[in-house]
Write an enzyme that holds these catalytic residues in place. Structure first.
Site, PDB file in Angstrom:
ATOM      1  N   GLU A 264     -11.214  -0.685  -3.145  1.00 32.24           N
ATOM      2  CA  GLU A 264     -10.480  -0.063  -2.026  1.00 32.24           C
ATOM      3  C   GLU A 264      -9.244   0.655  -2.560  1.00 32.24           C
ATOM      4  O   GLU A 264      -8.989   0.682  -3.759  1.00 32.24           O
ATOM      5  CB  GLU A 264     -10.045  -1.136  -1.031  1.00 32.24           C
ATOM      6  CG  GLU A 264      -9.040  -2.106  -1.625  1.00 32.24           C
ATOM      7  CD  GLU A 264      -8.605  -3.191  -0.660  1.00 32.24           C
ATOM      8  OE1 GLU A 264      -9.284  -3.421   0.370  1.00 32.24           O
ATOM      9  OE2 GLU A 264      -7.562  -3.829  -0.925  1.00 32.24           O
TER      10      GLU A 264
ATOM     11  N   ASP B 290       0.835  -1.213   0.000  1.00 31.82           N
ATOM     12  CA  ASP B 290       0.000   0.000   0.000  1.00 31.82           C
ATOM     13  C   ASP B 290       0.870   1.263   0.000  1.00 31.82           C
ATOM     14  O   ASP B 290       0.652   2.189   0.770  1.00 31.82           O
ATOM     15  CB  ASP B 290      -0.943   0.025   1.206  1.00 31.82           C
ATOM     16  CG  ASP B 290      -1.570  -1.332   1.494  1.00 31.82           C
ATOM     17  OD1 ASP B 290      -1.603  -1.743   2.682  1.00 31.82           O
ATOM     18  OD2 ASP B 290      -1.974  -1.994   0.528  1.00 31.82           O
TER      19      ASP B 290
HETATM   20  O1  AHR Z   1      -2.587  -4.075   3.251  1.00 28.55           O
HETATM   21  C1  AHR Z   1      -3.563  -4.013   4.265  1.00 28.55           C
HETATM   22  C2  AHR Z   1      -4.924  -3.811   3.660  1.00 28.55           C
HETATM   23  O2  AHR Z   1      -5.106  -4.818   2.671  1.00 28.55           O
HETATM   24  C3  AHR Z   1      -5.085  -2.472   2.949  1.00 28.55           C
HETATM   25  O3  AHR Z   1      -5.624  -1.455   3.766  1.00 28.55           O
HETATM   26  C4  AHR Z   1      -6.047  -2.806   1.835  1.00 28.55           C
HETATM   27  O4  AHR Z   1      -5.947  -1.902   0.757  1.00 28.55           O
HETATM   28  C5  AHR Z   1      -5.603  -4.232   1.461  1.00 28.55           C
HETATM   29  O5  AHR Z   1      -6.634  -4.986   1.015  1.00 28.55           O
END
Ligand code: AHR
Length: 484
Positions: free
Chosen positions: A234, A60
């Site tokens: 997301e 991320d």
């Molecule tokens: O990497 C942790 C979580 O996993 C992140 O917040 C999300 O974007 C992913 O699915």
């Protein structure tokens, strides 16, 4: 040609004017400090820029260039227990930069669970880090929080205590990002939704921690590529270019199914109206067997030292994961040049893979074309698909100061010569090592002399690349300009 390569070429070969213009943009945009390959950069007299992955085991990835000229980086750590920040004067320097732990979760209670996807933002004279935190008795009960500081340096700052960012419901909410547009600050985030794991929402903000409008749902995972393993939209990220607001997001489970989609709104649209946002019907950035990159996503955007757009994302370099992908630590942070199509939309193309960043090669004898391969032969093409025209100039390993030329779409296979023939191959017994020389027809270009056949160079002859002694009228055909 393996199946995925074949699919890739059949689906994308010669995209048309868009890519040609992108190529033109790249050619025009190549400037000092552009993101180009290490040997290529050295040949161009620049400091060696960077090698992917830039920051191992940081998922991320969030990367920004601040007004102080420095890059600031954060991302999820495999332990999901803290927030880290790195700073560096260059993107390449992030890999060796020190890492400050700016916040650690409490040993128990609220916020004592998973700490996910921090993002650094600077506005209203303060630094703000948005992140998701679960609780120690339910690590997945994640909610959105923000910490702030008025200090100049986020790596040494004393941060104010976390503040909860309340949305429309006290449910699974994560991956908040913020941006300003038309004098209004917005928050974009992911939140659980009926029948899916998470949808994307937007709202205006009246303070760094307070929404000032009713949240509006702008994306729901409904298509096959969004619902593999988990039904997920997301990891939103925003880039504003060409009169539009582009919002990338990530979809599906965090294994090799993970991929990116794109939402687009006109810059003059009402951003709090769901109808203003259009989602691409297919993903824009996916796993690629050719470059051996799996599950690319949760991206951010920045610019390189020369101001060119850069895509920042995580991906693994293997497909098969043992156990829960969420606990596989090898989602590494990576960067690559972000190209643009003639119609002003971003051309994400493919994740370029481990190692030096690729270059594209414009023959001095065929200006405006680029070398491109079809998995076997290399020709000069007027508007090749981006990935097919990207080559990694990597150290020649066995032979000092030499380079191998590795198409990003055929990781582990190089340009090899047998006799005068040049092919993309793994054939042993052929030669793949070249010396990068100043261009035979133009010193700002590059010529590639075979290590094993001294005096013979890569030459564009009758539209195809061969190895040959350079004829008196072929100096331009043996000279290539490196483009990002
Ligand atoms: O990497 C942790 C979580 O996993 C992140 O917040 C999300 O974007 C992913 O699915």
């Amino acid at each position: 040609m393996n199946d995925s390569l074949n699919r890739h070429f059949s689906r994308r070969m010669f995209l048309g004017s868009g890519t040609a213009a992108a190529a033109a943009f790249a050619i025009a945009g190549a400037g000092a400090g552009s993101l180009i390959a290490a040997p290529a950069a050295a040949a161009a007299g620049r400091s060696v820029p960077l090698i992917n992955p830039v920051v191992p085991q940081r998922a991320d990835p969030w990367l920004m260039k601040h007004t102080d000229g420095k890059y600031y980086f954060t991302g999820s750590v495999p332990e999901y227990d803290r927030i880290i920040v790195r700073s560096s004067p260059t993107i390449a320097g992030l890999g060796s930069a020190g890492e400050a732990v700016v916040w650690t979760r409490p040993a128990s209670g609220t916020m004592g669970g998973h700490i996910w996807a921090p993002e650094l933002h600077h506005f209203d004279g303060k630094w703000h880090i948005y992140f998701a935190a679960g609780d120690s008795n339910d690590v997945f009960r994640v909610r959105i929080y923000v910490i702030s500081t008025a200090a100049a340096d986020p790596t040494t700052a004393k941060w104010e205590p976390p503040v909860r960012v309340f949305t429309h419901a006290d449910t699974f909410s994560l991956d908040a990002t913020t941006f300003e547009h038309g004098g209004t600050r917005y928050l974009l985030w992911a939140q659980s939704d009926t029948g899916v794991n998470s949808s994307l929402y937007i709202a205006s903000m009246s303070s760094p921690s307070t929404l000032s409008s009713a949240p509006v749902r702008i994306a729901v995972p409904t298509m096959d590529w969004e619902t593999r393993g988990f039904k997920v939209n997301e990891g939103a990220a925003v880039i504003k270019r060409n009169g539009r607001i582009f919002v990338t997001f990530s979809a599906s489970a965090t294994d090799a199914n993970y991929c990116m989609g794109l939402l687009t709104a006109d810059e003059n649209a009402e951003l709090l109206d769901a109808a203003s946002w259009t989602k691409t019907p297919t993903p824009v950035f996916t796993t690629n067997e050719g470059s051996k990159q799996y599950g690319p996503g949760h991206n951010s955007f920045t610019v390189d030292e020369a101001g060119n757009d850069v895509l920042v994302y995580h991906a693994r370099s293997y497909r098969n994961i043992v156990g829960d992908p969420l606990y596989d630590p090898n989602r590494h942070a990576r960067v690559q040049r972000l190209h643009w199509n003639a119609d002003g939309t971003p051309n994400f193309d493919i994740p370029v893979g481990d190692g030096e960043l690729p270059v594209r090669l414009e023959p001095a004898s065929a200006s405006g074309t680029l070398l491109a391969h079809d998995g076997v032969t290399v020709t000069a093409a007027s508007s090749p698909m981006l990935g097919a025209s990207q080559f990694r100039l990597a150290p020649g390993y066995a032979k000092k100061n030499s380079v191998v030329i590795e198409p990003v779409l055929t990781k582990g296979r190089y340009l090899r010569v047998q006799g005068s023939t040049v092919t993309v191959a793994t054939t042993e017994g052929s030669s793949s090592a070249f010396l990068q020389r100043g261009g035979l027809s133009d010193a700002t270009g590059t010529s590639f002399e075979s290590v094993d056949f001294p005096g013979s160079f890569l030459v564009l002859r009758d539209g195809a690349l061969v190895l040959a002694k350079v004829g008196k009228n072929e100096r331009a055909a043996a000279t290539f300009f490196l483009r990002p």
